[in-house]
Structures are given as structure tokens and as C-alpha cells.
Design a protein around this motif. Sequence first.
Motif, short mmCIF file in Angstrom:
data_model
loop_
_atom_site.label_atom_id
_atom_site.label_comp_id
_atom_site.label_asym_id
_atom_site.label_seq_id
_atom_site.Cartn_x
_atom_site.Cartn_y
_atom_site.Cartn_z
N ALA A 284 -6.52 2.71 8.87
CA ALA A 284 -7.18 3.80 7.82
C ALA A 284 -8.28 2.86 7.43
O ALA A 284 -9.36 3.46 7.16
N TYR A 285 -8.03 1.78 6.76
CA TYR A 285 -9.24 0.93 6.05
C TYR A 285 -10.37 0.77 7.01
O TYR A 285 -11.60 0.74 6.81
N ARG B 266 -0.17 8.97 0.25
CA ARG B 266 -0.79 10.08 -0.48
C ARG B 266 -1.81 9.34 -1.46
O ARG B 266 -3.26 9.73 -1.65
N SER B 267 -1.47 8.20 -2.19
CA SER B 267 -2.40 7.41 -3.11
C SER B 267 -3.32 6.92 -2.32
O SER B 267 -4.52 6.62 -2.83
N LEU B 268 -3.31 6.40 -0.98
CA LEU B 268 -4.15 5.61 -0.25
C LEU B 268 -5.10 6.62 0.11
O LEU B 268 -6.32 6.34 0.17
N ALA B 269 -4.81 7.65 0.61
CA ALA B 269 -5.73 8.79 0.94
C ALA B 269 -6.91 9.21 0.16
O ALA B 269 -7.83 9.30 0.08
N GLN B 270 -5.86 9.20 -1.38
CA GLN B 270 -6.98 9.77 -2.36
C GLN B 270 -7.96 8.49 -2.73
O GLN B 270 -9.24 8.66 -2.97
N LYS B 271 -7.66 7.05 -2.69
CA LYS B 271 -8.30 6.23 -2.97
C LYS B 271 -9.59 6.12 -1.85
O LYS B 271 -10.85 5.65 -2.29
N LEU B 272 -9.16 6.41 -0.93
CA LEU B 272 -10.22 6.32 0.58
C LEU B 272 -11.18 7.74 0.56
O LEU B 272 -12.11 7.62 1.08
N GLY B 273 -10.55 8.68 -0.29
CA GLY B 273 -11.47 9.95 -0.28
C GLY B 273 -11.17 10.65 1.06
O GLY B 273 -12.28 11.33 1.33
N ILE B 274 -10.20 10.45 1.57
CA ILE B 274 -9.79 11.13 3.02
C ILE B 274 -8.92 12.26 2.66
O ILE B 274 -7.85 12.05 1.99
N PRO B 275 -9.07 13.49 3.37
CA PRO B 275 -7.89 14.51 3.39
C PRO B 275 -6.64 14.38 3.68
O PRO B 275 -6.32 13.29 4.59
#
Length: 322
Positions: free
Chosen positions: A36-37, A71-80
Motif C-alpha cells: 500500500a505504501y 481502515r485507519s491506514l486507508a484513511q491516512k493514505l487518502g485511499i478509498p
Amino acid sequence: MLQDKVISTINKYKLIKKGDYILLGVSGGPDSVALAYILNSLKKRLGIKLCIGHLDHAMREYSHKDAYFVRSLAQKLGIPFFFSRVRVNQAYKEASEEQNARSARFSFFLSVAKKENINKIALGHNFDDQAETVLMRILRGAGLYGMLGIMPKREISGHVFIRPLIDLKRKEIIAYLKKKKIRFCIDPSNAKNIYFRNSVRNELLPLLESKYNKNIKERLNDMADSIAYDYDYLMRSASRFLKRQGQSLQVGSLIRLHPSIRRLALRLSIHAKQGDIRRITFNHIQELDDLIINRPDNSIVDLPKGLYALKKRGKLYFRNKY
């Protein structure tokens, strides 16, 4: 730089093109978090759009914590973010727990991809995973197809699955995460040798490295890569044969084929009929060979999932019982 190595893998296997919309399968473990990163850091350079998918298998007491983390990771990266939960042990009963979990994940990924018009699904398998997979299949007695291991790029049900980290070693991924101070989840079951893969990873491969070949993972990966070229040639030959056949296969033509091409053509025919050949064993293929070459007209061979092969009037048919 790790990103450059991933770019090299992407270019080598033609995994990504500009404009792709890619669903990242993220469990919360180190490999998928790194995926993801890394792809998020490359998305402008590659010209791609990303989203994250997570399936809670409900197989562990605290699995919901992994879902919250992703979910928190997706929010941090700004990804749906797309999420689902399924009780795998209740919904899937036909195979091992590992295989059932895999089936549930793939079903979830394909469902999201279809609904959201996503054309590619990226998974975090790495160099070590490839070595483990090839060794597991050797021990299970796999044919040439099984020895391919984890394919960097594969189409399933109209969607392309890609593995951009397949050339990265696990230790490189962990080092990257530590250097960037990126958190990830640890699945405590990975340390327990209750699953076949865990035993291979934690016991057999370390033994082979320490006593027989310190570069065993490299050799297993090299073997899979070499076999991929051989398999591609045979696949093309078998596919050309099938294009000339139509809905049924001419028994005489099958007999004249080299056994390697014939057996691959049979596997491809089964795959076209039911979309899955994981339960097709060497014994099934041997039985089909015997049906074609030796058995009389109107003979049948039963296959998994209600499929059967029928030899009738010089032709071979694959049909469903129901």
C-alpha cells in the motif's frame, strides 16, 4: 531504493499501465502494508488510481482489530476503503481452512472489482512466498503448472491479479517498514506450525538453508521462472489445438498429440467448463488419458464438482451432472 526495484518488477512483467484502477488487497500484515505504501508513493509516477480492500475472515478472536487498522491506514493514505466480513468456517466447507479463506478473499476482491469498475487487483506476495509455494507444491507432487508457483500476473474471471512485490525478499520489506517507521499487524498464527505453509516456512526451509543450500530460496525462484517460459510455450500449443476443436474434442486428434500437450489441453478444457482446476489431480488426468486411448465408446470419467468426461462417437465431451 525499494521503489525502483518494484518499478523494475512492474516493467519486467508488464503489471501496470497508465490509467489502471487497482484494488490493493491489504490484510494489515507487513507485505500488504508495504504494498500500500509503495504503490501509493508511485501512483503519480505510474498514473494509476488506488483503493484498498480488506476481508475479515472471522477466523481469529481479534480479527476485527486488523480490519480497524487497515481502515485507519486507508484513511491516512487518502485511499478509498472497501470492507466485508464473512465467517469462512461456516460459509466455505469444501476444502482446507487455508483454501477456504483464499476462496473467500478472491470472491470478495472480484466482487468489489466488478462493482467499482476496477481492472486490476494487487496482492503482496513476495520472493520468500514464491519459494515456499514452489517447495510446497513439490512436496504435494505438482505438475508443471503447479511448479510455476505464484504468477506475477494472472487473469481470473476477467480481472488481472498482479504481485508487484514478487521480487522483494521478506527481510527487505521488513527493513523498509522499520526505516519508514510504518506500523503493521502480526498474525500470531503465523508462528504456529498448524498450517502446511507455516511448517515449510518455519521448519523445512531453514533446515534446507542451514544444511543443504544456503541459497535455496533463490534456486526455487529461479526454477519457477525457468518453468514459466516452458509452460508458456506448451500453453500456446495447447490453446492453438483447442481453437480448432470447438465444443467437443476429437479423440483421434487427442491421441496424436504429444502427451504433454494433450494433458494441458484437457486441463484447459476443464478450466473453461468450471473455471477452476485446483482439485484436478494427476490421477484425474491419467484417467482421462486412459479414457481417450483405451476405453470403449460411452465410457465416462467422473471429475470434481459434478463434472464428467464422456467419450462418444469419436469425440470427448465435458459435461455437468447438474
